[in-house]
Scaffold this active site. Structure first.
Site, PDB file in Angstrom:
ATOM      1  N   ASN A  57       0.797  -1.297   0.068  1.00 51.16           N
ATOM      2  CA  ASN A  57       0.034   0.191   0.070  1.00 51.16           C
ATOM      3  C   ASN A  57       0.779   1.411   0.211  1.00 51.16           C
ATOM      4  O   ASN A  57       0.272   2.224   0.413  1.00 51.16           O
ATOM      5  CB  ASN A  57      -1.214   0.102   1.144  1.00 51.16           C
ATOM      6  CG  ASN A  57      -0.309  -0.272   2.663  1.00 51.16           C
ATOM      7  OD1 ASN A  57       0.905   0.024   2.471  1.00 51.16           O
ATOM      8  ND2 ASN A  57      -1.166  -0.465   3.435  1.00 51.16           N
ATOM      9  N   ARG A 195       3.383   7.118  11.703  1.00 46.64           N
ATOM     10  CA  ARG A 195       3.019   6.709  12.831  1.00 46.64           C
ATOM     11  C   ARG A 195       2.736   7.889  13.847  1.00 46.64           C
ATOM     12  O   ARG A 195       3.452   8.565  13.780  1.00 46.64           O
ATOM     13  CB  ARG A 195       3.788   5.709  13.552  1.00 46.64           C
ATOM     14  CG  ARG A 195       3.744   4.036  12.983  1.00 46.64           C
ATOM     15  CD  ARG A 195       2.299   3.560  12.982  1.00 46.64           C
ATOM     16  NE  ARG A 195       2.197   2.063  12.383  1.00 46.64           N
ATOM     17  CZ  ARG A 195       1.967   1.902  11.107  1.00 46.64           C
ATOM     18  NH1 ARG A 195       1.497   2.930  10.252  1.00 46.64           N
ATOM     19  NH2 ARG A 195       1.860   0.879  10.558  1.00 46.64           N
ATOM     20  N   GLN A 224      -4.383   3.411  18.702  1.00 47.25           N
ATOM     21  CA  GLN A 224      -5.535   3.269  17.701  1.00 47.25           C
ATOM     22  C   GLN A 224      -6.399   2.267  18.026  1.00 47.25           C
ATOM     23  O   GLN A 224      -5.716   1.143  18.514  1.00 47.25           O
ATOM     24  CB  GLN A 224      -4.867   3.370  16.178  1.00 47.25           C
ATOM     25  CG  GLN A 224      -4.197   4.351  15.514  1.00 47.25           C
ATOM     26  CD  GLN A 224      -3.633   4.241  14.290  1.00 47.25           C
ATOM     27  OE1 GLN A 224      -3.253   5.077  13.934  1.00 47.25           O
ATOM     28  NE2 GLN A 224      -3.809   3.141  13.720  1.00 47.25           N
ATOM     29  N   HIS A 243      -7.250   5.698  10.641  1.00 50.43           N
ATOM     30  CA  HIS A 243      -6.235   5.240   9.838  1.00 50.43           C
ATOM     31  C   HIS A 243      -6.717   4.535   8.763  1.00 50.43           C
ATOM     32  O   HIS A 243      -7.055   3.336   8.911  1.00 50.43           O
ATOM     33  CB  HIS A 243      -5.553   4.211  10.728  1.00 50.43           C
ATOM     34  CG  HIS A 243      -4.216   3.803  10.145  1.00 50.43           C
ATOM     35  ND1 HIS A 243      -3.347   2.903  10.868  1.00 50.43           N
ATOM     36  CD2 HIS A 243      -3.335   4.294   9.294  1.00 50.43           C
ATOM     37  CE1 HIS A 243      -2.200   2.883  10.131  1.00 50.43           C
ATOM     38  NE2 HIS A 243      -2.135   3.596   9.282  1.00 50.43           N
TER      39      HIS A 243
END
Lengths: 289, 372
Positions: A57, A195, A224, A243
């Protein structure tokens, strides 16, 4: 369990305690990229293999970074908010809206995602800078048109836009604190799809409130899911989302295929593509050392 | 009386002497900044900034009136129509220069657009009245192209529902990811490949999309090859191929309302449309209906008809939009460029010199080719 598949978008925190309990566990696979939610030294000590779908990705995240740079520089969100509230005030947006053209953009980290971002930035005619442990090979560097900055602290004050493109490691955790942010230009735009924990949460919120940061955007938080009261939700001039940048439908199809391929190899006792290993035979991949 | 008029205007004592020596009356209609006026010394595009040319005009003996009040017979603009020599308008807060207004404007010689796009002026009436109409061609083409690419990404990647979750205290990745896509590999078609269309295609190139373009004129083969976009002579053949359609034509009698219910139905179900060109190129209700039923998966842009958009304009409330007020071409960078271009053309006008040829929209009774 023999195999645990995790994903950064809803990360299972694989702590040393959990590893200790996991008597049958052999393999940890990350459906996506970024394995910092796993205690990697503990995994290495326990003889586990940790791998991710490297490259699955990277394009997704790079596209998303460029989108957020434009959203913040061009002051899109106040305009959108005016529309849905029934308002119309061009000046309320235009007084702090800029083109990307001609601006200085620095990426902290020029690995796979950083390079894809630089390639996408090229036709915008910005001044491109990059900082990394390693310099890009001269041919590629020339083609991309970005200048190497060996000293991060020398690069930061030159930039109108800073993009974070490093993994989260013990070296990078909390590295962008109050002091580091103060080295940046007043009015800097920061995009972080890397991050959340690379930033000092409160330092970012304070700098957005004071205006030292003119805009902060990204899809990563610590922890998260982000709690309801996370300060980044409510600071001014942000372009945050949950996210998602690496979990578009296109990315999901790629990392699902990559997980399937690694499971197939695991069942057959075969090695994975070399770039996928994060922990192998007690060793951590270089970016996490 | 003359004395009352002089007391009432912001002008230096030079004005009085120059008024009798051939100073011109110049009226500018821009958007009001109000509380935002002092925030940025480069903010020249607003009424308060007055394109940064007030001192220059007044020191040269001209009379410069700037207002945002443009609608109706009682507006500030209307008061000055009869005797103004030059009118400066801007697409971001457009003064509608109708045939009626042109008829009243006995001294008017020149209409300048601070920006690009002069469809808010009745160009045929302007041509018949012998006016010159010009705009600052190229001044904000890069700005608009960047903004189009931004909106393509916002809609394809489903950014706004994610942002809304954040500010509401929520977290639901699936609520965004189920309909979020990369731009890579998608088919993007631009309707119109003039200056802005080409700049967009150049910026799209590293995203590795399949790029198509439709225009009256084909791009020269070298440039076409470099950009990597394929020419589509027939618009109706191009439309169903596209995941993303970007509108890049001017508003003319040919393009007004061209994207109606029938045209939209030729597009792929789930199409993304970005329109930073002109609102009136679209059928307003057809777009709202198609967004509501999901035929259009996302519609974004900064242009509306009319402008300012009324509080109840349907595009504000339709699902899956990425709309803003008209801002893409009025970034600080663009304002500085078009203010400089207006100043240059005023200077040439005062000296009786021609403008850069590409700036003319109406000259000596003729319309520029894109408006014919």
């Amino acid at each position: 369990m023999h195999v645990l598949i995790t994903t950064p978008f809803h990360p299972a925190y694989v702590t040393a305690e959990r590893i200790k309990k996991a008597k049958n566990l052999e393999l940890l696979l990350t459906a996506g990229i970024g394995s910092d939610h796993i205690d990697l030294p503990a995994a290495a000590a326990a003889g586990l293999t940790v791998a991710e779908v490297t490259g699955s990705n990277t394009v997704s995240v790079a596209e998303d970074e460029l989108m957020r740079i434009l959203i913040l520089l061009r002051n899109f969100l106040p305009g959108y908010q005016q529309v849905v509230k029934g308002e119309w005030n061009v000046a309320g947006i235009a007084h702090r809206a800029y083109d990307l053209e001609g601006k200085t953009v620095g990426t902290v980290g020029a690995g796979r995602i950083g390079r894809l971002l630089l390639q996408r930035l090229k036709p915008f005619n910005c001044n491109l800078l990059y900082h990394d442990r390693l310099q890009i090979n001269p041919e590629l560097e020339k083609e991309i048109g970005a200048k190497f900055e060996e000293d991060l602290d020398a690069m930061l004050p030159k930039c109108d836009v800073i993009v974070i493109n490093t993994p989260l490691t013990e070296k990078t955790r909390g590295m962008f604190n109050k002091e580091k942010i103060a080295k940046m230009k007043k009015g800097v735009i920061i995009v972080n799809n890397a991050r959340g924990a690379i930033m000092d949460t409160q330092a970012v919120a304070d700098a957005c409130s004071s205006g030292h940061i003119a805009g902060y955007g990204g899809d990563v938080w610590f922890p998260q899911p982000a709690p309801k009261d996370h300060p980044w939700r409510y600071m001014p001039n942000h372009a945050m989302t949950p996210h998602i940048s690496g979990t578009t439908i296109d990315a999901q199809l790629r990392y699902a295929a990559g997980v399937k391929d690694m499971l197939d190899r695991y069942f057959k006792g075969e090695d994975f593509p070399a770039e996928n290993y994060i922990v192998k035979e007690g060793e951590l991949a270089s970016q996490y050392k | 009386s003359m004395a009352a008029h002089v007391r009432g205007c912001r002008c230096s004592s030079l004005f009085l002497s120059s008024f009798f020596a051939g100073g011109k009356k110049i009226v500018g209609v821009f958007y009001q900044a109000g509380e935002y006026a002092d925030k940025n010394p480069d903010f020249v595009g607003c009424v308060e900034g007055a394109l940064g040319i007030r001192d220059w005009l007044e020191s040269n003996g001209h009379h410069y009136i700037v207002t945002d009040d443009k609608e109706g017979l009682n507006s500030e603009l209307e008061k000055h129509i009869e005797d103004m020599h030059v009118l400066i308008t801007t697409p971001f807060h457009p003064a509608y220069v109708t045939a009626e207004r042109i008829k009243k404007a006995k001294n008017l010689e020149l209409v300048l657009t601070a920006g690009i796009g002069s469809d808010h002026i009745d160009l045929l009436a302007a041509a018949a009245a012998g006016l010159t109409v010009a705009e600052v061609t190229g001044s904000n083409t890069v700005s608009v192209a960047e903004d189009q690419l931004m909106r393509i990404l916002i809609l394809l990647r489903n950014f706004l529902p994610g942002y809304q979750q954040v500010v509401k205290g929520e977290w639901n990745v699936a609520g965004i990811a189920h309909r979020a896509y990369d731009l890579e590999g998608k088919t993007v078609g631009t309707v119109g490949a003039g200056r802005i269309g080409r700049l967009l295609l150049q910026r799209l190139k590293p995203f590795n999309c399949n790029m198509l373009y439709h225009d009256r004129i084909r791009i020269n083969p070298e440039l076409e090859k470099e950009i990597g976009a394929k020419f589509e002579e027939d618009l109706d053949v191009m439309l169903p191929k596209c995941d993303v359609i970007v509108i890049n034509t001017p508003l003319t009698e040919k393009t007004r309302g061209m994207f109606n219910k029938e045209k939209i139905a030729k597009m792929k179900k789930g199409v993304i449309i970005v329109n930073n060109a002109r609102g009136a190129i679209m059928d307003t209700q057809a777009v709202a209906d198609a967004c509501s039923n999901g035929y259009i998966a996302g519609y974004g842009g900064d242009v509306w008809f009319p402008q300012p958009a009324p509080k109840d304009h349907p595009w504000r409330y339709m699902p899956n939009h990425a709309m803003t007020p008209h801002t893409s071409g009025t970034t600080i960078d663009a304002q500085l460029r078009y203010a400089s271009g207006v100043k240059d053309m005023l200077d040439r006008y005062f000296k009786g010199e021609d403008f850069p040829v590409e700036n003319y929209i109406v000259k000596e009774g003729e319309l520029a080719s894109q408006y014919k």
